[in-house]
Design a protein around this motif. Structure first.
Motif, short mmCIF file in Angstrom:
data_model
loop_
_atom_site.label_atom_id
_atom_site.label_comp_id
_atom_site.label_asym_id
_atom_site.label_seq_id
_atom_site.Cartn_x
_atom_site.Cartn_y
_atom_site.Cartn_z
N PRO A 26 0.84 -1.21 0.00
CA PRO A 26 0.00 0.00 0.00
C PRO A 26 0.87 1.24 0.00
N ALA A 27 0.32 2.30 -0.60
CA ALA A 27 1.05 3.56 -0.64
C ALA A 27 1.15 4.10 0.77
N PRO A 28 2.11 4.91 1.02
CA PRO A 28 2.31 5.44 2.37
C PRO A 28 1.06 6.06 2.97
N TRP A 29 0.29 6.72 2.15
CA TRP A 29 -0.88 7.39 2.67
C TRP A 29 -2.01 6.45 3.00
N GLU A 30 -1.87 5.19 2.59
CA GLU A 30 -2.95 4.25 2.84
C GLU A 30 -2.67 3.40 4.08
N GLY A 34 2.60 1.11 11.08
CA GLY A 34 3.95 1.50 10.68
C GLY A 34 4.09 2.97 10.42
N VAL A 35 4.10 3.32 9.18
CA VAL A 35 4.39 4.72 8.83
C VAL A 35 3.27 5.66 9.28
N SER A 38 3.74 6.39 12.69
CA SER A 38 4.86 7.32 12.85
C SER A 38 4.40 8.75 12.68
N PHE A 39 3.55 8.95 11.64
CA PHE A 39 3.00 10.28 11.42
C PHE A 39 2.26 10.77 12.64
N ALA A 41 2.57 9.74 15.60
CA ALA A 41 3.52 9.95 16.70
C ALA A 41 4.18 11.31 16.58
N ILE A 42 4.55 11.65 15.36
CA ILE A 42 5.19 12.96 15.16
C ILE A 42 4.25 14.08 15.56
#
Lengths: 288, 294
Positions: A26-30, A34-35, A38-39, A41-42
Protein backbone atom coordinates in the motif's frame (compact mmCIF):
# COMPACT_ATOMS: atom_id res chain seq x y z
CA UNK A 1 -5.30 -16.96 -33.36
CA UNK A 2 -4.37 -19.53 -30.73
CA UNK A 3 -1.08 -17.80 -29.99
CA UNK A 4 -2.85 -14.53 -29.68
CA UNK A 5 -5.40 -16.04 -27.33
CA UNK A 6 -2.57 -17.52 -25.34
CA UNK A 7 -0.95 -14.12 -25.15
CA UNK A 8 -4.19 -12.59 -24.00
CA UNK A 9 -4.46 -15.14 -21.24
CA UNK A 10 -0.83 -14.57 -20.23
CA UNK A 11 -1.29 -10.83 -20.15
CA UNK A 12 -4.44 -11.15 -18.09
CA UNK A 13 -2.62 -13.40 -15.61
CA UNK A 14 0.26 -10.94 -15.34
CA UNK A 15 -2.11 -8.04 -14.86
CA UNK A 16 -3.88 -9.91 -12.08
CA UNK A 17 -0.53 -10.59 -10.37
CA UNK A 18 0.56 -6.96 -10.72
CA UNK A 19 -2.73 -5.82 -9.25
CA UNK A 20 -2.14 -8.07 -6.28
CA UNK A 21 1.38 -6.59 -5.90
CA UNK A 22 -0.13 -3.13 -5.88
CA UNK A 23 -2.44 -4.13 -3.07
CA UNK A 24 0.35 -5.79 -1.03
CA UNK A 25 2.41 -2.65 -1.06
CA UNK A 26 0.00 0.00 0.00
CA UNK A 27 1.05 3.56 -0.64
CA UNK A 28 2.31 5.44 2.37
CA UNK A 29 -0.88 7.39 2.67
CA UNK A 30 -2.95 4.25 2.84
CA UNK A 31 -1.05 2.20 5.47
CA UNK A 32 -2.56 2.25 8.95
CA UNK A 33 0.30 0.61 10.82
CA UNK A 34 3.95 1.50 10.68
CA UNK A 35 4.39 4.72 8.83
CA UNK A 36 0.90 6.06 9.58
CA UNK A 37 1.57 5.51 13.25
CA UNK A 38 4.86 7.32 12.85
CA UNK A 39 3.00 10.28 11.42
CA UNK A 40 0.60 10.23 14.32
CA UNK A 41 3.52 9.95 16.70
CA UNK A 42 5.19 12.96 15.16
CA UNK A 43 2.03 14.99 15.51
CA UNK A 44 1.73 14.03 19.14
CA UNK A 45 5.39 14.69 19.68
CA UNK A 46 5.12 18.12 18.13
CA UNK A 47 2.44 19.21 20.53
CA UNK A 48 3.62 17.52 23.73
CA UNK A 49 6.91 15.96 22.81
CA UNK A 50 9.08 19.00 22.44
CA UNK A 51 7.85 20.42 25.70
CA UNK A 52 8.59 17.26 27.67
CA UNK A 53 12.01 17.00 26.07
CA UNK A 54 12.79 20.51 27.25
CA UNK A 55 11.40 19.65 30.68
CA UNK A 56 13.57 16.58 30.79
CA UNK A 57 16.66 18.57 29.84
CA UNK A 58 16.10 21.22 32.49
CA UNK A 59 15.25 18.62 35.13
CA UNK A 60 18.37 16.68 34.23
CA UNK A 61 20.44 19.85 34.41
CA UNK A 62 19.13 20.70 37.87
CA UNK A 63 19.75 17.21 39.23
CA UNK A 64 23.20 17.01 37.68
CA UNK A 65 24.21 20.23 39.37
CA UNK A 66 22.84 18.90 42.66
CA UNK A 67 24.92 15.77 42.14
CA UNK A 68 28.11 17.67 41.43
CA UNK A 69 27.46 19.86 44.48
CA UNK A 70 26.99 16.80 46.68
CA UNK A 71 30.13 15.27 45.24
CA UNK A 72 32.12 18.41 46.06
CA UNK A 73 30.51 18.68 49.50
CA UNK A 74 31.33 15.12 50.54
CA UNK A 75 34.51 14.62 48.56
CA UNK A 76 33.01 11.35 47.40
CA UNK A 77 32.07 10.87 43.79
CA UNK A 78 29.51 8.12 43.17
CA UNK A 79 29.24 7.23 39.51
CA UNK A 80 27.00 4.19 39.41
CA UNK A 81 24.31 2.75 41.58
CA UNK A 82 21.84 -0.07 41.16
CA UNK A 83 19.44 -1.76 43.50
CA UNK A 84 17.41 -4.94 43.62
CA UNK A 85 14.65 -5.63 46.09
CA UNK A 86 13.39 -9.01 47.21
CA UNK A 87 10.31 -9.40 49.35
CA UNK A 88 10.96 -12.14 51.88
CA UNK A 89 7.66 -11.78 53.69
CA UNK A 90 6.15 -15.21 54.24
CA UNK A 91 2.42 -15.78 54.66
CA UNK A 92 2.88 -16.31 58.40
CA UNK A 93 4.58 -12.95 58.66
CA UNK A 94 1.85 -11.15 56.74
CA UNK A 95 -0.70 -12.42 59.25
CA UNK A 96 1.33 -10.93 62.07
CA UNK A 97 1.77 -7.75 60.00
CA UNK A 98 5.50 -8.26 59.76
CA UNK A 99 7.20 -7.38 56.52
CA UNK A 100 10.68 -8.52 55.56
CA UNK A 101 12.50 -7.05 52.60
CA UNK A 102 16.02 -7.76 51.37
CA UNK A 103 17.73 -5.05 49.34
CA UNK A 104 20.79 -5.68 47.24
CA UNK A 105 22.81 -2.60 46.45
CA UNK A 106 25.76 -2.03 44.18
CA UNK A 107 27.60 1.24 43.91
CA UNK A 108 30.89 2.42 42.55
CA UNK A 109 32.81 5.65 42.38
CA UNK A 110 35.93 7.32 43.61
CA UNK A 111 37.34 9.52 46.33
CA UNK A 112 40.21 11.38 44.66
CA UNK A 113 42.74 8.76 43.58
CA UNK A 114 41.00 5.86 45.30
CA UNK A 115 38.26 4.03 43.39
CA UNK A 116 35.80 1.79 45.18
CA UNK A 117 33.15 -0.73 44.31
CA UNK A 118 30.68 -1.80 46.96
CA UNK A 119 28.13 -4.57 47.04
CA UNK A 120 26.00 -4.81 50.12
CA UNK A 121 22.72 -6.17 51.39
CA UNK A 122 20.29 -4.48 53.72
CA UNK A 123 17.59 -6.42 55.51
CA UNK A 124 14.54 -4.40 56.51
CA UNK A 125 12.10 -5.80 59.02
CA UNK A 126 8.91 -3.87 59.62
CA UNK A 127 6.65 -4.85 62.47
CA UNK A 128 3.84 -2.96 64.19
CA UNK A 129 6.15 -0.93 66.42
CA UNK A 130 9.06 -0.03 64.23
CA UNK A 131 11.21 -0.51 61.18
CA UNK A 132 14.66 -1.95 61.67
CA UNK A 133 17.32 -1.91 58.98
CA UNK A 134 20.62 -3.70 59.11
CA UNK A 135 23.48 -4.31 56.72
CA UNK A 136 23.74 -8.06 56.41
CA UNK A 137 26.59 -8.33 53.94
CA UNK A 138 29.29 -5.97 52.74
CA UNK A 139 31.88 -6.44 50.03
CA UNK A 140 34.39 -3.76 49.16
CA UNK A 141 36.83 -3.63 46.28
CA UNK A 142 39.32 -0.78 46.28
CA UNK A 143 41.98 0.46 43.91
CA UNK A 144 44.88 1.15 44.19
CA UNK A 145 45.62 -2.03 46.02
CA UNK A 146 49.20 -1.06 46.92
CA UNK A 147 47.96 0.98 49.85
CA UNK A 148 48.51 -1.80 52.39
CA UNK A 149 47.32 0.50 55.13
CA UNK A 150 43.97 0.52 53.39
CA UNK A 151 43.53 -3.22 52.83
CA UNK A 152 43.57 -3.99 56.56
CA UNK A 153 41.03 -1.28 57.15
CA UNK A 154 38.82 -2.58 54.35
CA UNK A 155 38.66 -6.10 55.85
CA UNK A 156 37.73 -4.60 59.20
CA UNK A 157 34.93 -2.56 57.67
CA UNK A 158 33.64 -5.62 55.82
CA UNK A 159 33.73 -7.69 59.01
CA UNK A 160 31.84 -5.08 60.98
CA UNK A 161 29.52 -4.32 58.07
CA UNK A 162 30.18 -0.70 58.87
CA UNK A 163 29.31 1.12 55.69
CA UNK A 164 29.43 4.63 57.09
CA UNK A 165 32.69 4.10 58.92
CA UNK A 166 34.19 2.94 55.63
CA UNK A 167 33.30 6.18 53.86
CA UNK A 168 34.21 8.38 56.80
CA UNK A 169 37.62 6.83 57.26
CA UNK A 170 38.18 6.75 53.52
CA UNK A 171 37.56 10.48 53.38
CA UNK A 172 39.99 11.24 56.21
CA UNK A 173 42.60 8.84 54.84
CA UNK A 174 42.47 10.52 51.43
CA UNK A 175 42.69 13.94 53.08
CA UNK A 176 45.86 12.92 54.88
CA UNK A 177 47.21 11.23 51.76
CA UNK A 178 46.74 14.39 49.70
CA UNK A 179 48.23 16.53 52.47
CA UNK A 180 51.30 14.32 52.67
CA UNK A 181 51.69 14.48 48.89
CA UNK A 182 51.35 18.29 48.85
CA UNK A 183 53.84 18.66 51.69
CA UNK A 184 56.45 16.43 50.07
CA UNK A 185 55.97 18.16 46.72
CA UNK A 186 56.37 21.54 48.39
CA UNK A 187 59.69 20.55 49.96
CA UNK A 188 60.92 18.93 46.77
CA UNK A 189 60.25 22.19 44.96
CA UNK A 190 61.84 24.36 47.61
CA UNK A 191 64.95 22.22 48.16
CA UNK A 192 65.37 20.27 44.92
CA UNK A 193 68.97 19.26 45.66
CA UNK A 194 68.42 18.05 49.16
CA UNK A 195 65.03 16.37 49.04
CA UNK A 196 64.50 13.03 47.29
CA UNK A 197 61.26 11.20 46.87
CA UNK A 198 62.05 7.63 45.89
CA UNK A 199 58.58 6.71 44.63
CA UNK A 200 57.47 10.16 43.63
CA UNK A 201 55.27 12.50 45.68
CA UNK A 202 52.87 9.68 46.66
CA UNK A 203 55.63 7.73 48.38
CA UNK A 204 55.39 7.38 52.14
CA UNK A 205 58.95 8.52 52.76
CA UNK A 206 61.11 11.56 52.09
CA UNK A 207 64.89 11.39 52.00
CA UNK A 208 67.04 14.39 52.87
CA UNK A 209 70.61 14.39 51.60
CA UNK A 210 73.23 17.03 51.58
CA UNK A 211 75.64 17.21 48.65
CA UNK A 212 78.34 18.59 50.90
CA UNK A 213 77.87 15.84 53.46
CA UNK A 214 77.80 12.63 51.47
CA UNK A 215 76.97 9.57 53.52
CA UNK A 216 74.55 11.45 55.73
CA UNK A 217 70.92 10.78 55.12
CA UNK A 218 67.76 11.58 56.99
CA UNK A 219 64.73 9.52 56.07
CA UNK A 220 61.32 10.68 57.19
CA UNK A 221 58.73 7.92 57.07
CA UNK A 222 55.22 9.25 57.16
CA UNK A 223 52.60 6.53 57.51
CA UNK A 224 48.86 7.05 57.59
CA UNK A 225 47.25 4.65 59.99
CA UNK A 226 43.64 3.68 60.57
CA UNK A 227 42.91 2.27 64.02
CA UNK A 228 40.24 -0.12 65.28
CA UNK A 229 37.66 2.63 65.53
CA UNK A 230 38.31 3.83 62.02
CA UNK A 231 40.23 6.86 63.26
CA UNK A 232 42.83 8.07 60.82
CA UNK A 233 46.05 9.57 62.11
CA UNK A 234 49.57 10.18 60.81
CA UNK A 235 52.60 8.46 62.23
CA UNK A 236 55.94 10.01 61.44
CA UNK A 237 59.33 8.49 62.16
CA UNK A 238 62.87 9.64 61.54
CA UNK A 239 65.55 7.24 60.38
CA UNK A 240 69.17 8.28 60.19
CA UNK A 241 71.95 7.03 58.02
CA UNK A 242 75.40 8.25 58.99
CA UNK A 243 78.95 7.17 58.18
CA UNK A 244 80.63 5.00 60.79
CA UNK A 245 83.16 7.69 61.63
CA UNK A 246 80.48 10.25 62.37
CA UNK A 247 78.89 7.83 64.82
CA UNK A 248 82.24 7.43 66.58
CA UNK A 249 82.63 11.18 66.87
CA UNK A 250 79.14 11.66 68.14
CA UNK A 251 79.86 11.91 71.88
CA UNK A 252 76.53 13.44 72.74
CA UNK A 253 74.70 10.61 71.00
CA UNK A 254 72.69 13.13 69.09
CA UNK A 255 72.24 10.69 66.24
CA UNK A 256 70.97 7.94 68.52
CA UNK A 257 68.43 10.19 70.11
CA UNK A 258 67.43 11.84 66.85
CA UNK A 259 64.28 9.76 66.30
CA UNK A 260 62.98 10.66 69.72
CA UNK A 261 63.90 14.29 69.37
CA UNK A 262 62.08 14.32 66.08
CA UNK A 263 58.89 13.20 67.83
CA UNK A 264 59.22 16.03 70.28
CA UNK A 265 59.93 18.45 67.47
CA UNK A 266 56.75 17.32 65.71
CA UNK A 267 54.74 17.97 68.79
CA UNK A 268 56.15 21.44 69.18
CA UNK A 269 56.37 22.71 65.61
CA UNK A 270 53.89 20.57 63.74
CA UNK A 271 54.70 18.52 60.67
CA UNK A 272 55.68 21.14 58.12
CA UNK A 273 57.88 23.23 60.37
CA UNK A 274 59.53 20.14 61.82
CA UNK A 275 60.40 18.81 58.36
CA UNK A 276 61.66 22.20 57.24
CA UNK A 277 63.91 22.55 60.25
CA UNK A 278 65.41 19.10 59.56
CA UNK A 279 66.14 19.98 55.94
CA UNK A 280 67.68 23.28 56.95
CA UNK A 281 69.82 21.68 59.62
CA UNK A 282 71.36 19.21 57.19
CA UNK A 283 71.80 21.74 54.43
CA UNK A 284 72.93 24.61 56.64
CA UNK A 285 76.44 23.21 56.64
CA UNK A 286 76.28 23.35 52.86
CA UNK A 287 75.84 27.09 52.89
CA UNK A 288 78.01 27.86 55.89
CA UNK B 1 0.69 15.28 2.92
CA UNK B 2 -1.72 16.58 0.28
CA UNK B 3 1.00 16.47 -2.39
CA UNK B 4 1.67 12.80 -1.72
CA UNK B 5 -2.02 11.89 -1.93
CA UNK B 6 -2.82 13.44 -5.33
CA UNK B 7 -0.49 11.47 -7.65
CA UNK B 8 -1.51 8.20 -5.99
CA UNK B 9 -5.18 8.86 -6.51
CA UNK B 10 -4.40 9.81 -10.07
CA UNK B 11 -2.59 6.55 -10.82
CA UNK B 12 -5.30 4.43 -9.19
CA UNK B 13 -8.07 6.22 -11.02
CA UNK B 14 -6.24 5.88 -14.30
CA UNK B 15 -5.70 2.19 -13.77
CA UNK B 16 -9.33 1.70 -12.90
CA UNK B 17 -10.40 3.44 -16.11
CA UNK B 18 -8.14 1.17 -18.10
CA UNK B 19 -9.59 -1.82 -16.30
CA UNK B 20 -13.14 -0.80 -17.07
CA UNK B 21 -12.19 -0.27 -20.69
CA UNK B 22 -10.60 -3.70 -20.75
CA UNK B 23 -13.58 -5.48 -19.24
CA UNK B 24 -15.88 -3.62 -21.68
CA UNK B 25 -13.80 -4.63 -24.63
CA UNK B 26 -13.59 -8.18 -23.25
CA UNK B 27 -17.36 -8.37 -23.07
CA UNK B 28 -17.62 -6.98 -26.56
CA UNK B 29 -15.22 -9.61 -27.81
CA UNK B 30 -17.41 -12.37 -26.37
CA UNK B 31 -20.29 -11.54 -28.80
CA UNK B 32 -20.24 -13.50 -32.04
CA UNK B 33 -18.31 -11.70 -34.73
CA UNK B 34 -16.71 -12.46 -38.01
CA UNK B 35 -13.30 -14.11 -37.76
CA UNK B 36 -11.70 -11.09 -39.26
CA UNK B 37 -13.46 -8.85 -36.81
CA UNK B 38 -12.44 -11.27 -34.02
CA UNK B 39 -8.83 -11.25 -35.11
CA UNK B 40 -8.88 -7.50 -35.26
CA UNK B 41 -10.55 -7.34 -31.87
CA UNK B 42 -7.98 -9.72 -30.36
CA UNK B 43 -5.17 -7.64 -31.71
CA UNK B 44 -6.59 -4.52 -30.18
CA UNK B 45 -7.28 -6.39 -26.98
CA UNK B 46 -3.72 -7.63 -26.76
CA UNK B 47 -2.48 -4.17 -27.49
CA UNK B 48 -4.60 -2.72 -24.70
CA UNK B 49 -3.71 -5.53 -22.29
CA UNK B 50 -0.07 -4.90 -22.96
CA UNK B 51 -0.54 -1.23 -22.24
CA UNK B 52 -2.37 -2.02 -18.99
CA UNK B 53 0.31 -4.46 -17.94
CA UNK B 54 3.08 -1.94 -18.61
CA UNK B 55 1.31 0.74 -16.69
CA UNK B 56 0.71 -1.63 -13.77
CA UNK B 57 4.38 -2.58 -13.77
CA UNK B 58 5.33 1.07 -13.68
CA UNK B 59 2.81 1.73 -10.92
CA UNK B 60 4.20 -1.09 -8.77
CA UNK B 61 7.73 0.17 -9.27
CA UNK B 62 6.66 3.68 -8.44
CA UNK B 63 4.91 2.60 -5.26
CA UNK B 64 7.88 0.57 -4.09
CA UNK B 65 10.16 3.54 -4.57
CA UNK B 66 7.90 6.04 -2.86
CA UNK B 67 7.22 3.76 0.11
CA UNK B 68 10.92 3.34 0.59
CA UNK B 69 11.51 7.05 0.27
CA UNK B 70 8.77 8.02 2.66
CA UNK B 71 9.92 5.57 5.30
CA UNK B 72 13.45 6.83 4.93
CA UNK B 73 12.19 10.39 5.24
CA UNK B 74 9.83 9.87 8.11
CA UNK B 75 11.25 7.22 10.39
CA UNK B 76 14.91 8.17 10.76
CA UNK B 77 14.00 11.56 12.18
CA UNK B 78 11.45 10.04 14.44
CA UNK B 79 13.95 7.39 15.43
CA UNK B 80 16.49 10.04 16.29
CA UNK B 81 14.07 12.15 18.29
CA UNK B 82 12.70 9.19 20.19
CA UNK B 83 16.12 7.81 20.99
CA UNK B 84 17.21 11.25 22.17
CA UNK B 85 14.28 11.28 24.56
CA UNK B 86 15.06 7.76 25.68
CA UNK B 87 18.67 8.72 26.32
CA UNK B 88 17.56 11.72 28.37
CA UNK B 89 15.13 9.62 30.38
CA UNK B 90 17.78 7.01 31.05
CA UNK B 91 20.26 9.67 32.16
CA UNK B 92 17.64 11.18 34.43
CA UNK B 93 16.92 7.82 36.07
CA UNK B 94 20.63 7.24 36.55
CA UNK B 95 21.23 10.63 38.16
CA UNK B 96 18.23 10.20 40.45
CA UNK B 97 19.54 6.79 41.50
CA UNK B 98 23.04 8.08 42.25
CA UNK B 99 21.59 10.93 44.32
CA UNK B 100 19.68 8.34 46.35
CA UNK B 101 22.87 6.32 46.78
CA UNK B 102 24.61 9.11 48.67
CA UNK B 103 22.74 8.28 51.84
CA UNK B 104 24.86 5.10 52.02
CA UNK B 105 27.95 7.22 52.52
CA UNK B 106 26.39 8.58 55.67
CA UNK B 107 26.23 12.03 54.11
CA UNK B 108 23.66 13.21 51.65
CA UNK B 109 21.88 16.42 50.92
CA UNK B 110 19.47 18.43 48.87
CA UNK B 111 19.89 21.84 47.37
CA UNK B 112 17.64 24.45 48.92
CA UNK B 113 16.84 27.99 47.85
CA UNK B 114 19.35 29.29 50.38
CA UNK B 115 22.02 26.63 50.18
CA UNK B 116 21.99 22.99 51.09
CA UNK B 117 20.31 20.76 53.63
CA UNK B 118 22.73 18.03 54.64
CA UNK B 119 21.47 14.76 56.07
CA UNK B 120 23.80 12.78 58.31
CA UNK B 121 22.92 9.11 58.77
CA UNK B 122 24.23 7.07 61.66
CA UNK B 123 24.77 3.38 62.17
CA UNK B 124 26.49 1.06 64.60
CA UNK B 125 28.20 -2.01 63.17
CA UNK B 126 25.67 -2.48 60.41
CA UNK B 127 22.53 -1.50 62.26
CA UNK B 128 21.12 1.66 60.73
CA UNK B 129 20.13 4.24 63.34
CA UNK B 130 18.86 7.82 63.50
CA UNK B 131 19.48 10.55 60.97
CA UNK B 132 20.16 14.20 61.65
CA UNK B 133 20.06 17.22 59.43
CA UNK B 134 21.97 20.48 59.14
CA UNK B 135 20.56 23.27 57.02
CA UNK B 136 23.36 25.44 55.65
CA UNK B 137 22.97 28.88 54.17
CA UNK B 138 25.51 29.58 51.46
CA UNK B 139 26.80 33.05 52.17
CA UNK B 140 29.92 34.62 53.60
CA UNK B 141 30.27 33.57 56.35
CA UNK B 142 28.66 30.14 55.93
CA UNK B 143 25.88 29.75 58.47
CA UNK B 144 23.87 27.00 60.05
CA UNK B 145 20.30 28.03 59.66
CA UNK B 146 18.63 25.08 61.24
CA UNK B 147 19.60 21.65 62.56
CA UNK B 148 18.40 18.59 64.46
CA UNK B 149 21.68 17.87 66.22
CA UNK B 150 21.17 17.14 69.95
CA UNK B 151 22.20 19.98 72.20
CA UNK B 152 24.89 17.98 73.99
CA UNK B 153 26.88 17.40 70.77
CA UNK B 154 29.54 20.16 70.51
CA UNK B 155 28.22 21.50 67.19
CA UNK B 156 29.36 25.09 67.77
CA UNK B 157 32.87 23.90 68.62
CA UNK B 158 33.17 21.82 65.48
CA UNK B 159 31.69 24.62 63.37
CA UNK B 160 34.10 27.14 64.85
CA UNK B 161 37.03 24.93 63.92
CA UNK B 162 36.12 23.88 60.41
CA UNK B 163 32.94 25.31 58.95
CA UNK B 164 34.46 28.37 57.30
CA UNK B 165 37.73 26.83 56.12
CA UNK B 166 36.95 23.24 55.25
CA UNK B 167 33.29 22.32 54.97
CA UNK B 168 34.06 18.65 54.23
CA UNK B 169 36.04 18.36 57.42
CA UNK B 170 33.22 20.01 59.33
CA UNK B 171 30.67 17.54 57.98
CA UNK B 172 32.79 14.43 58.49
CA UNK B 173 33.80 15.54 61.94
CA UNK B 174 30.15 16.06 62.85
CA UNK B 175 29.50 12.60 61.35
CA UNK B 176 32.06 11.13 63.72
CA UNK B 177 30.46 12.70 66.78
CA UNK B 178 26.92 11.80 65.78
CA UNK B 179 27.77 8.22 64.81
CA UNK B 180 29.66 7.72 68.06
CA UNK B 181 26.77 9.12 70.11
CA UNK B 182 24.30 6.96 68.17
CA UNK B 183 26.48 3.91 68.76
CA UNK B 184 26.83 4.49 72.49
CA UNK B 185 23.11 5.09 72.82
CA UNK B 186 22.42 1.90 70.87
CA UNK B 187 24.66 -0.16 73.15
CA UNK B 188 23.01 1.24 76.27
CA UNK B 189 19.53 0.65 74.83
CA UNK B 190 20.38 -2.94 73.93
CA UNK B 191 21.75 -3.56 77.42
CA UNK B 192 18.52 -2.31 78.97
CA UNK B 193 16.21 -4.17 76.62
CA UNK B 194 18.01 -7.48 76.07
CA UNK B 195 19.90 -8.10 79.32
CA UNK B 196 17.64 -6.65 82.00
CA UNK B 197 17.74 -10.05 83.70
CA UNK B 198 21.44 -9.68 84.46
CA UNK B 199 21.10 -6.11 85.80
CA UNK B 200 20.41 -5.79 89.51
CA UNK B 201 19.46 -2.14 89.32
CA UNK B 202 18.55 0.52 86.77
CA UNK B 203 21.09 1.57 84.17
CA UNK B 204 22.24 5.12 84.91
CA UNK B 205 23.20 7.18 81.90
CA UNK B 206 23.61 10.77 80.84
CA UNK B 207 22.03 12.20 77.67
CA UNK B 208 25.33 12.05 75.79
CA UNK B 209 25.61 8.36 76.80
CA UNK B 210 29.26 8.80 77.65
CA UNK B 211 28.91 8.04 81.34
CA UNK B 212 27.23 4.77 82.25
CA UNK B 213 26.81 3.18 85.62
CA UNK B 214 25.14 -0.15 86.42
CA UNK B 215 25.26 -3.15 88.69
CA UNK B 216 25.10 -6.67 87.38
CA UNK B 217 25.33 -10.27 88.37
CA UNK B 218 26.54 -13.18 86.30
CA UNK B 219 24.26 -15.59 88.05
CA UNK B 220 21.02 -13.72 88.72
CA UNK B 221 19.56 -16.27 91.08
CA UNK B 222 22.83 -16.97 92.83
CA UNK B 223 24.27 -15.90 96.13
CA UNK B 224 27.22 -13.84 94.90
CA UNK B 225 27.33 -10.10 95.25
CA UNK B 226 26.87 -7.98 92.20
CA UNK B 227 29.61 -6.16 90.37
CA UNK B 228 29.34 -2.43 89.90
CA UNK B 229 30.59 -1.04 86.60
CA UNK B 230 31.34 2.55 85.69
CA UNK B 231 32.10 3.34 82.06
CA UNK B 232 33.42 6.71 80.98
CA UNK B 233 33.81 7.58 77.31
CA UNK B 234 36.14 10.57 77.32
CA UNK B 235 36.57 10.46 73.57
CA UNK B 236 33.24 11.61 72.19
CA UNK B 237 34.12 10.23 68.77
CA UNK B 238 34.53 6.71 70.14
CA UNK B 239 32.03 3.97 70.86
CA UNK B 240 34.28 2.20 73.38
CA UNK B 241 34.98 3.60 76.86
CA UNK B 242 38.31 5.13 77.78
CA UNK B 243 37.96 4.53 81.53
CA UNK B 244 36.38 1.44 83.07
CA UNK B 245 36.16 0.51 86.70
CA UNK B 246 34.47 -2.64 87.93
CA UNK B 247 34.09 -2.87 91.68
CA UNK B 248 32.74 -5.46 94.00
CA UNK B 249 29.97 -4.51 96.36
CA UNK B 250 30.55 -6.97 99.07
CA UNK B 251 31.87 -6.89 102.59
CA UNK B 252 34.29 -9.80 102.32
CA UNK B 253 37.29 -9.64 100.01
CA UNK B 254 37.00 -11.38 96.67
CA UNK B 255 38.39 -14.84 96.17
CA UNK B 256 41.17 -15.13 93.57
CA UNK B 257 38.91 -16.52 90.88
CA UNK B 258 36.36 -13.76 91.40
CA UNK B 259 39.12 -11.16 91.41
CA UNK B 260 40.34 -12.56 88.10
CA UNK B 261 36.84 -12.31 86.74
CA UNK B 262 36.48 -8.73 87.93
CA UNK B 263 39.73 -7.75 86.20
CA UNK B 264 38.78 -9.59 83.02
CA UNK B 265 35.46 -7.78 82.97
CA UNK B 266 37.24 -4.45 83.08
CA UNK B 267 39.21 -5.46 80.02
CA UNK B 268 36.12 -6.78 78.25
CA UNK B 269 34.20 -3.54 78.70
CA UNK B 270 37.14 -1.63 77.25
CA UNK B 271 37.49 -3.74 74.17
CA UNK B 272 34.03 -4.96 73.17
CA UNK B 273 30.68 -3.23 72.70
CA UNK B 274 28.58 -3.28 75.86
CA UNK B 275 25.73 -5.48 74.66
CA UNK B 276 28.16 -7.99 73.15
CA UNK B 277 29.95 -8.32 76.49
CA UNK B 278 26.63 -9.09 78.16
CA UNK B 279 25.75 -11.52 75.39
CA UNK B 280 28.91 -13.44 76.24
CA UNK B 281 27.94 -13.33 79.94
CA UNK B 282 24.55 -14.77 79.06
CA UNK B 283 26.15 -17.56 77.01
CA UNK B 284 28.52 -18.41 79.86
CA UNK B 285 25.58 -18.40 82.22
CA UNK B 286 23.83 -20.94 80.02
CA UNK B 287 26.90 -23.14 80.13
CA UNK B 288 26.96 -22.88 83.91
CA UNK B 289 23.31 -23.91 84.11
CA UNK B 290 23.95 -26.92 81.95
CA UNK B 291 26.76 -28.04 84.23
CA UNK B 292 24.45 -27.72 87.24
CA UNK B 293 21.84 -29.92 85.59
CA UNK B 294 24.30 -32.65 84.66
Amino acid sequence: MDTELAEVRALQAEIAALRRACEDQPAPWEEKSGVQKSFQAIQQFSSEGWKSSKDLKSQLGHLESELSFLSTLTGINIRNYSKQTEDLTGTEMTEKSIRKVLQRHRLSGNCHMVTFQLEFQILEIQNKERLSSAVTDLNIIMEPTECSELSEFVSRAEERKDLFMFFRSLHFFVEWFEYRKRTFEHFKEKYPEAVHLSEGPSSPSMVIRSASQPGFELVIVWRIQIDEDGKVFPKLDLLTKVPQRALELDKNRAIETAPLSFRTLLGVLGIEAALESLIKSLCAEQNG
Amino acid sequence: TAGILAPGLGVLAHLERLETQMSKSCKQSEEPQSVQAQEGALGTKIHKLRRLRDELRAAVRHRQASVKASIANVEPNLAVEMSEQEVLEEKLENVKAVLQAYRFTGLSGKLTSRGVCVCISTAFEGTLLDSYFVDLVIQKPLQIHHHSVPVFIPLEEIAAKYLQTNIQHFLFSLCEYLNAYSGRKYQADRLQSDFAALLTGPLQRNPLCNLLSFTYKLDPGGQSFPFCARLLYKDLTATLPTDVTVTYQGVEPLSTSWEEQRASHETLFCTKPLHQVFASFARKGEKLDMSLVS
